[in-house]
Design a protein around this motif. Structure first.
Motif, PDB file in Angstrom:
ATOM      1  N   THR A 199       0.980  -1.573   0.025  1.00 21.96           N
ATOM      2  CA  THR A 199      -0.046  -0.162  -0.215  1.00 21.96           C
ATOM      3  C   THR A 199       0.894   1.683   0.291  1.00 21.96           C
ATOM      4  O   THR A 199       2.122   0.772   0.267  1.00 21.96           O
ATOM      5  N   LEU A 200       0.655   2.252  -0.068  1.00 20.44           N
ATOM      6  CA  LEU A 200       1.358   3.232   0.134  1.00 20.44           C
ATOM      7  C   LEU A 200       1.728   3.906   1.390  1.00 20.44           C
ATOM      8  O   LEU A 200       2.318   4.427   1.518  1.00 20.44           O
ATOM      9  N   GLY A 201       1.134   3.118   1.989  1.00 20.20           N
ATOM     10  CA  GLY A 201       1.902   2.891   3.681  1.00 20.20           C
ATOM     11  C   GLY A 201       2.724   2.717   3.657  1.00 20.20           C
ATOM     12  O   GLY A 201       3.445   2.928   4.701  1.00 20.20           O
ATOM     13  N   HIS A 202       2.722   0.984   3.110  1.00 26.18           N
ATOM     14  CA  HIS A 202       4.570   1.085   2.984  1.00 26.18           C
ATOM     15  C   HIS A 202       5.101   1.215   2.582  1.00 26.18           C
ATOM     16  O   HIS A 202       6.150   1.762   2.904  1.00 26.18           O
ATOM     17  N   LEU A 215      -8.052  -3.951   4.842  1.00 28.29           N
ATOM     18  CA  LEU A 215      -9.412  -3.018   4.125  1.00 28.29           C
ATOM     19  C   LEU A 215      -9.330  -2.261   2.456  1.00 28.29           C
ATOM     20  O   LEU A 215      -9.894  -2.888   2.273  1.00 28.29           O
ATOM     21  N   VAL A 216      -8.524  -2.721   2.251  1.00 30.22           N
ATOM     22  CA  VAL A 216      -7.457  -2.368   0.577  1.00 30.22           C
ATOM     23  C   VAL A 216      -8.563  -3.231   0.366  1.00 30.22           C
ATOM     24  O   VAL A 216      -9.275  -3.230  -0.395  1.00 30.22           O
ATOM     25  N   LYS A 217      -8.128  -4.401   0.641  1.00 30.07           N
ATOM     26  CA  LYS A 217      -9.021  -5.309  -0.053  1.00 30.07           C
ATOM     27  C   LYS A 217     -10.285  -5.655   0.187  1.00 30.07           C
ATOM     28  O   LYS A 217     -10.935  -6.400  -1.216  1.00 30.07           O
ATOM     29  N   GLU A 218     -10.754  -5.392   0.907  1.00 31.76           N
ATOM     30  CA  GLU A 218     -12.241  -5.969   1.734  1.00 31.76           C
ATOM     31  C   GLU A 218     -13.232  -4.600   0.598  1.00 31.76           C
ATOM     32  O   GLU A 218     -14.001  -4.828  -0.476  1.00 31.76           O
ATOM     33  N   GLY A 276     -15.881  -3.910  -5.061  1.00 36.14           N
ATOM     34  CA  GLY A 276     -16.415  -2.607  -5.694  1.00 36.14           C
ATOM     35  C   GLY A 276     -16.088  -1.551  -5.621  1.00 36.14           C
ATOM     36  O   GLY A 276     -15.811  -0.559  -6.417  1.00 36.14           O
ATOM     37  N   GLY A 277     -14.914  -1.128  -4.454  1.00 38.14           N
ATOM     38  CA  GLY A 277     -14.412  -0.030  -4.214  1.00 38.14           C
ATOM     39  C   GLY A 277     -13.686   1.096  -4.729  1.00 38.14           C
ATOM     40  O   GLY A 277     -12.580   0.058  -5.377  1.00 38.14           O
ATOM     41  N   ASP A 278     -13.331   2.146  -4.872  1.00 38.70           N
ATOM     42  CA  ASP A 278     -12.281   2.877  -5.377  1.00 38.70           C
ATOM     43  C   ASP A 278     -11.093   2.602  -4.633  1.00 38.70           C
ATOM     44  O   ASP A 278     -11.381   2.991  -3.092  1.00 38.70           O
ATOM     45  N   VAL A 279     -10.553   2.076  -4.916  1.00 41.40           N
ATOM     46  CA  VAL A 279      -9.035   1.818  -3.953  1.00 41.40           C
ATOM     47  C   VAL A 279      -7.535   2.754  -4.322  1.00 41.40           C
ATOM     48  O   VAL A 279      -6.610   2.292  -3.517  1.00 41.40           O
ATOM     49  N   VAL A 337      -3.504   2.852  -2.456  1.00 44.90           N
ATOM     50  CA  VAL A 337      -2.789   1.655  -2.815  1.00 44.90           C
ATOM     51  C   VAL A 337      -1.829   2.727  -4.695  1.00 44.90           C
ATOM     52  O   VAL A 337      -3.383   3.662  -5.544  1.00 44.90           O
ATOM     53  N   THR A 338      -0.809   2.293  -5.236  1.00 45.62           N
ATOM     54  CA  THR A 338      -0.232   2.773  -6.734  1.00 45.62           C
ATOM     55  C   THR A 338      -1.305   2.066  -7.639  1.00 45.62           C
ATOM     56  O   THR A 338      -2.180   1.524  -7.523  1.00 45.62           O
ATOM     57  N   PRO A 339      -1.039   2.880  -9.228  1.00 44.98           N
ATOM     58  CA  PRO A 339      -2.243   2.834 -10.181  1.00 44.98           C
ATOM     59  C   PRO A 339      -1.570   1.272 -10.397  1.00 44.98           C
ATOM     60  O   PRO A 339      -2.744   0.854 -10.447  1.00 44.98           O
ATOM     61  N   ALA A 340      -0.242   0.413 -10.669  1.00 48.07           N
ATOM     62  CA  ALA A 340      -0.938  -0.397 -10.787  1.00 48.07           C
ATOM     63  C   ALA A 340      -0.932  -1.887  -9.663  1.00 48.07           C
ATOM     64  O   ALA A 340      -1.469  -2.669 -10.079  1.00 48.07           O
ATOM     65  N   VAL A 341      -1.006  -1.302  -8.720  1.00 46.19           N
ATOM     66  CA  VAL A 341      -1.567  -2.403  -7.514  1.00 46.19           C
ATOM     67  C   VAL A 341      -3.201  -2.247  -7.329  1.00 46.19           C
ATOM     68  O   VAL A 341      -3.810  -3.523  -7.566  1.00 46.19           O
ATOM     69  N   SER A 342      -3.707  -0.761  -7.891  1.00 44.40           N
ATOM     70  CA  SER A 342      -5.256  -0.758  -8.174  1.00 44.40           C
ATOM     71  C   SER A 342      -5.769  -1.849  -9.308  1.00 44.40           C
ATOM     72  O   SER A 342      -6.836  -2.540  -8.871  1.00 44.40           O
TER      73      SER A 342
END
Length: 166
Positions: A14-17, A135-138, A143-146, A150-155
């Motif tokens: 994630t962006l936090g990591h 939470l990002v995975k959930e 179908g939510g916007d992550v 996260v970066t575009p590639a991870v999204s």
């Protein structure tokens, strides 16, 4: 050369990591990111996918910092993995007070196993402190916007995993 070891599952990174990795690079010359195999957590992404994602996302940080970032899987004791790569520092990220209680216990155990390796806690930027891979995975699964987390590639990897690329 000062070597740090930053362990985690990174499922996904994630962006936090990435914030913690960037901050850690200001403290060490070489950062080994240990991607935990951890079968008990049942990761969404395979070990190979997680190692590849972390490697890709960290290449720009390494270039900017002038330091070296190595990404490798690990399954043994954290302290043994840190020792194996020659780390003198274990880097841990903290998001909230609840994280500290668990991390405090881990530091005590790791110090008992090898007192020559220090643990350094880094707080993510305030904008990143609430981000958790779980939470990002959930959010992505529903179908939510992550894109804020996260970066575009991870999204895109999350989107492909949950909707088959539709």
């Amino acid at each position: 050369m000062r070597t740090g070891f930053y362990p985690g599952t990174f499922d996904p990174i994630t962006l936090g990591h990435l914030d913690i990795i960037q901050r850690a690079m200001a403290l060490v010359d070489r950062l080994v990111i240990g991607v935990a195999i951890n079968r008990d957590k049942g990761p969404l992404f395979s070990l190979e996918e997680r190692v590849e994602m972390v490697s890709e996302e960290c290449s720009a940080i390494a270039a900017r910092s002038g330091g070296e970032i190595v990404v490798r899987p690990f399954e043994n004791l954290l302290i043994d993995s840190a020792r194996d790569v020659g780390a003198t520092v274990i880097v841990r990220g903290l998001r909230a007070v609840a994280d500290f209680e668990y991390e405090f216990q881990m530091v005590g155990m790791n110090r008992a196993l090898d007192s020559s390796i220090e643990t350094v806690f880094l707080m993510a930027d305030a904008r990143r402190q609430a981000i958790a891979s779980k939470l990002v995975k959930e959010i992505a699964r529903l179908g939510g916007d992550v894109s804020k987390f996260v970066t575009p590639a991870v999204s895109e990897a999350l989107r492909l995993r949950f909707d088959g690329g539709r």
